[in-house]
Write a protein that holds these residues in place. Structure first.
Motif, PDB file in Angstrom:
ATOM      1  N   ASN A  33       0.836  -1.211   0.000  1.00  0.00           N
ATOM      2  CA  ASN A  33       0.000   0.000   0.000  1.00  0.00           C
ATOM      3  C   ASN A  33       0.865   1.253   0.000  1.00  0.00           C
ATOM      4  OD1 ASN A  33      -2.439  -1.296  -0.104  1.00  0.00           O
ATOM      5  ND2 ASN A  33      -2.830  -1.204   2.099  1.00  0.00           N
ATOM      6  N   GLY A  62      -0.862   9.720   1.407  1.00  0.00           N
ATOM      7  CA  GLY A  62      -1.796   9.771   2.527  1.00  0.00           C
ATOM      8  C   GLY A  62      -3.242   9.616   2.085  1.00  0.00           C
ATOM      9  N   ILE A  63      -4.142   9.546   3.085  1.00  0.00           N
ATOM     10  CA  ILE A  63      -5.566   9.336   2.795  1.00  0.00           C
ATOM     11  C   ILE A  63      -6.353  10.521   3.355  1.00  0.00           C
ATOM     12  CG2 ILE A  63      -7.530   7.783   3.149  1.00  0.00           C
ATOM     13  CD1 ILE A  63      -5.505   5.559   3.740  1.00  0.00           C
ATOM     14  N   PHE A  94      -5.320  -3.999  -5.644  1.00  0.00           N
ATOM     15  CA  PHE A  94      -6.456  -3.637  -6.501  1.00  0.00           C
ATOM     16  C   PHE A  94      -7.755  -4.254  -5.994  1.00  0.00           C
ATOM     17  CE2 PHE A  94      -4.146  -7.238  -8.281  1.00  0.00           C
ATOM     18  CZ  PHE A  94      -5.142  -8.210  -8.394  1.00  0.00           C
ATOM     19  N   LEU A  99      -6.800  -4.061   4.010  1.00  0.00           N
ATOM     20  CA  LEU A  99      -6.980  -3.372   5.289  1.00  0.00           C
ATOM     21  C   LEU A  99      -8.135  -3.953   6.107  1.00  0.00           C
ATOM     22  CD1 LEU A  99      -6.100   0.384   4.562  1.00  0.00           C
ATOM     23  CD2 LEU A  99      -4.647  -1.492   5.332  1.00  0.00           C
ATOM     24  N   PRO A 100      -9.346  -4.142   5.531  1.00  0.00           N
ATOM     25  CA  PRO A 100     -10.412  -4.731   6.353  1.00  0.00           C
ATOM     26  C   PRO A 100     -10.047  -6.128   6.859  1.00  0.00           C
ATOM     27  CG  PRO A 100     -11.114  -4.495   4.048  1.00  0.00           C
ATOM     28  CD  PRO A 100      -9.840  -3.741   4.205  1.00  0.00           C
ATOM     29  N   LYS A 309      -1.311 -13.200  -5.067  1.00  0.00           N
ATOM     30  CA  LYS A 309      -0.712 -12.480  -6.193  1.00  0.00           C
ATOM     31  C   LYS A 309       0.736 -12.910  -6.440  1.00  0.00           C
ATOM     32  CE  LYS A 309      -3.367  -8.374  -4.864  1.00  0.00           C
ATOM     33  NZ  LYS A 309      -3.255  -7.326  -3.849  1.00  0.00           N
TER      34      LYS A 309
HETATM   35  N1  ATP Z   1      -0.240   3.640   3.029  1.00  0.00           N
HETATM   36  C1  ATP Z   1      -1.265   4.139   2.334  1.00  0.00           C
HETATM   37  N2  ATP Z   1      -1.178   5.379   1.785  1.00  0.00           N
HETATM   38  C2  ATP Z   1      -2.213   5.903   1.068  1.00  0.00           C
HETATM   39  N3  ATP Z   1      -3.379   5.251   0.849  1.00  0.00           N
HETATM   40  C3  ATP Z   1      -3.530   4.033   1.371  1.00  0.00           C
HETATM   41  C4  ATP Z   1      -2.498   3.404   2.140  1.00  0.00           C
HETATM   42  N4  ATP Z   1      -2.932   2.196   2.519  1.00  0.00           N
HETATM   43  C5  ATP Z   1      -4.174   2.057   1.997  1.00  0.00           C
HETATM   44  N5  ATP Z   1      -4.540   3.147   1.311  1.00  0.00           N
HETATM   45  C6  ATP Z   1      -5.840   3.377   0.645  1.00  0.00           C
HETATM   46  O1  ATP Z   1      -6.748   2.454   1.172  1.00  0.00           O
HETATM   47  C7  ATP Z   1      -7.324   1.665   0.147  1.00  0.00           C
HETATM   48  C8  ATP Z   1      -7.569   0.269   0.653  1.00  0.00           C
HETATM   49  O2  ATP Z   1      -6.343  -0.412   0.877  1.00  0.00           O
HETATM   50  P1  ATP Z   1      -6.322  -1.998   0.762  1.00  0.00           P
HETATM   51  O3  ATP Z   1      -4.949  -2.460   0.915  1.00  0.00           O
HETATM   52  O4  ATP Z   1      -7.365  -2.546   1.653  1.00  0.00           O
HETATM   53  O5  ATP Z   1      -6.828  -2.251  -0.727  1.00  0.00           O
HETATM   54  P2  ATP Z   1      -6.023  -2.115  -2.084  1.00  0.00           P
HETATM   55  O6  ATP Z   1      -4.609  -1.817  -1.853  1.00  0.00           O
HETATM   56  O7  ATP Z   1      -6.756  -1.140  -2.921  1.00  0.00           O
HETATM   57  O8  ATP Z   1      -6.208  -3.577  -2.696  1.00  0.00           O
HETATM   58  P3  ATP Z   1      -5.577  -4.965  -2.125  1.00  0.00           P
HETATM   59  O9  ATP Z   1      -6.588  -5.580  -1.245  1.00  0.00           O
HETATM   60  O10 ATP Z   1      -5.331  -5.735  -3.359  1.00  0.00           O
HETATM   61  O11 ATP Z   1      -4.342  -4.597  -1.370  1.00  0.00           O
HETATM   62  C9  ATP Z   1      -6.348   1.726  -0.992  1.00  0.00           C
HETATM   63  O12 ATP Z   1      -6.986   1.547  -2.234  1.00  0.00           O
HETATM   64  C10 ATP Z   1      -5.766   3.126  -0.837  1.00  0.00           C
HETATM   65  O13 ATP Z   1      -6.553   4.080  -1.461  1.00  0.00           O
END
Ligand code: ATP
Ligand code: MG
Length: 596
Positions: A33, A62-63, A94, A99-100, A309
């Motif tokens: 991420n 960041g978010i 993707f 995270l969840p 993956k």
């Molecule tokens: N370190 C980070 N910095 C910025 N945004 C983040 C970060 N970690 C997560 N996010 C945001 O949170 C979202 C969800 O993260 P998550 O890892 O659950 O899903 P993903 O990366 O989109 O897909 P995957 O499950 O394949 O990893 C991401 O799409 C991103 O927008």
């Protein structure tokens, strides 16, 4: 029990089972991420092998505060939005699952500040319950803290190994991630101990020394010292990176790294393509080392093919396999002795090239022992005009007129019937004559491509073998014919040999044939065709090459040196051992403390 829809928390925990196997899986998801968020620097802190704490801090985009809670929902992602995006993925994540999933099996906190925001915000998750966003101080970027992994799933927790083991998994994982992106700084700490510190390089190509240094921190100096650089493109594909010299092979496959568009994979197709590229120069059972990057148009590869993956699917897998295999094979074939070049064991990628190594010192000392001197004069007095079938003495006069001009120089003597001693411009050259001759023969036979010259035997030879051995031989008869044999089954357990390759020396052909047949049968006949042909040629070359203690004339020795210079891959024998080495004048001077 009636059918019912599971509650979300339970769904998350089930999904977590697929993605989150151990603390290292958490590190992988969080660091991926961070990389997707464009981080330049990533810090990973762990405690108790990552089980008590895993914290990843980055300086990415960041978010935004209002998206924080969303980031923790299932199927929420900022990385794709349509099926078209899915067909050409350019990010590591993707699925919107990581995270969840992590939050459902740990005590979880995220603090983030978007680059455009004036302040940061944090959200905690406890037992699946997502708390409200609270203001928090944080520089632009994100920190995620995962505590007490599997605290709410005792059954999973029991499957965790010792702290040391889990920490080992994390170290190897972060190393792999650091190899995937040399333009990003990585630091891994356990408590106050730094486990890995890999500063960023400006680009993957960086300066040679900095690249070598970073690479060495991750995969070790040993690999770097024996590595050959690879860089080859064709249309939408590029392969780059480093492959270990065959003489630096290992017993295990732990130093094999593949990255497809920056994603670490363990893909069977790619692994087998490299293995095939090495087949001519690697002892069976030995493993090559390599760090390889495949960059390809994202539309030509499907990364959504494996739950973690780790495997990918290429649209045209055959083409990718051949592209990789040929690139590796060609790079290894380039290792013939060339003017001014040092053999592979002596070239380093950076400032760390090995100076003269001890064993070589000893070998030189041995050469000066009384017996060695005797062998030397023997060889010098031998009749240079004497010739043998297997070693035509062609280029002798050439090397005489320009001593040291040819890369491997001019032969001076034979030592203990094993090594050829020669002198070139840089100093002393030592050649393992059997290994070198075997290589020359093998490459010659391969170059004949199924049209090998044969010699008819005056009296056909019969060889007794087991029924299944002859079955196997007959199944591969085409290859034997291509190699120059004429074989026929005479009885269930008897083979008749009417002709053999012209390259086989004349003496004791029956024994040789039996040797070759036995050698190939030993390997089993179940391998695929190419492999079987090459093994057959390899066995023939080995049995026909000059053996130790055969006395060579100077003309023969020089002929062998000249043949080596013209033979692809002549730096290693078929088993991946080096065939020659150089001791430079400077090294000789150092040995005798000259010029101090
Ligand atoms: N370190 C980070 N910095 C910025 N945004 C983040 C970060 N970690 C997560 N996010 C945001 O949170 C979202 C969800 O993260 P998550 O890892 O659950 O899903 P993903 O990366 O989109 O897909 P995957 O499950 O394949 O990893 C991401 O799409 C991103 O927008
Ligand atoms: Mg992700």
């Amino acid at each position: 029990m009636p059918i019912r829809i599971l509650d979300n928390h339970l769904i998350d925990q089930i999904a977590a089972g697929e993605v989150i196997e151990r603390p290292a899986s958490i590190v992988k998801e969080l660091v991926e991420n961070s990389l997707d968020a464009g981080a330049q620097s990533i810090e990973v802190d762990i405690e108790a092998g990552g089980v008590r704490l895993t914290r990843v801090r980055d300086d990415g985009t960041g978010i935004p505060e209002n998206e924080l809670a969303l980031a923790l929902s299932r199927h929420a992602t900022s990385k794709i939005s349509s099926a078209d995006d899915l067909a050409a993925i350019t990010t590591l994540g993707f699925r919107g699952e990581a995270l969840p999933s992590i939050a459902s099996v740990s005590r979880f906190e995220i603090v983030s500040r978007h680059v455009d925001a004036e302040r940061g915000a944090s959200v905690c998750v406890d037992a699946g319950a997502v708390g409200a966003a609270m203001p928090a101080a944080h520089p632009p970027g994100t920190t995620i803290e995962v505590r007490d992994l599997f605290y709410n799933l005792p059954a999973r927790r029991k499957f965790l190994r010792t702290e040391v083991t889990e920490q080992g998994h994390i170290v190897r994982l972060v190393e792999r991630l650091a190899l995937s992106r040399s333009d990003v700084a990585f630091r891994l700490r356990s408590g106050s101990r730094t486990l890995l510190d890999a500063p960023a390089l400006k680009s993957r190509d960086g300066s040679a020394n900095a690249t070598a240094d970073r690479l060495a921190r991750i995969v070790g100096r040993e690999f770097v010292q024996h590595a050959l650089e690879v860089d080859h493109s064709a249309g939408p594909v590029r392969i780059s990176g480093w492959i270990g010299a065959p003489s630096a092979s290992r017993a295990t496959s732990d130093l094999q790294f593949w990255f497809v568009n920056g994603r670490a994979v363990r893909d069977r197709l790619l692994l087998s393509a490299v293995r095939l590229g090495y087949r001519d120069v690697m002892y069976s059972g030995r493993q090559p080392s390599y760090v390889l990057y495949l960059d390809i148009d994202p539309g030509l590869v499907d990364v959504n093919a494996h739950p973690q993956k780790l495997e990918v699917r290429f649209r045209d897998s055959r083409q990718i396999h051949d592209f990789v295999f040929r690139a590796i094979e060609r790079r290894l074939a380039d290792t013939r002795p060339a003017a001014g070049a040092l053999p592979p064991a002596w070239t380093g990628m950076g400032p760390h090239a090995t100076p003269l190594s001890m064993p070589l010192n000893l070998r030189v000392a041995e050469a000066a022992a009384p017996h060695g001197v005797w062998a030397m004069s023997e060889a010098l007095n031998a009749d240079a005009a004497e010739n043998t079938d297997s070693l035509p003495a062609t280029a002798h006069s050439l090397s005489h007129s320009m001593p040291g001009g040819a890369p491997l120089g001019e032969a001076i003597a034979q030592i203990h019937g094993i090594y050829i001693l020669a002198q070139n411009e840089s100093g002393l050259v030592l050649v393992d004559m059997h290994a070198a001759h075997e290589r020359v023969l093998y490459e010659k036979m391969k170059a004949q491509q199924g049209a090998a010259a044969t010699q008819l035997l005056l009296a056909p030879i019969t060889v007794s073998l087991k029924v299944d051995e002859i079955d196997a031989l007959m199944a591969q008869r085409g290859q034997w014919t291509a190699a120059g044999f004429d074989l026929e089954r005479f009885a269930p357990e008897t083979l008749v040999v009417r002709a053999v390759p012209a390259l086989l020396p004349r003496e004791d052909i029956p024994a040789l044939v039996r040797d070759v047949v036995a050698g190939v049968c030993e390997d089993g006949a179940s391998h695929h065709l190419d492999g079987a042909t090459d093994r057959l040629l390899g066995t023939i070359a080995c049995r026909s090459a000059i053996h130790a203690h055969r006395r060579l004339t100077l003309a023969e020795m020089n002929a062998l040196l000249r043949q080596m210079e013209q033979t692809p891959r002549a730096d290693q024998c078929n088993h991946g051992r080096p065939t020659w080495t150089q001791v430079t004048l400077a090294e000789l001077d150092r040995m005798f403390l000259r010029g101090r």
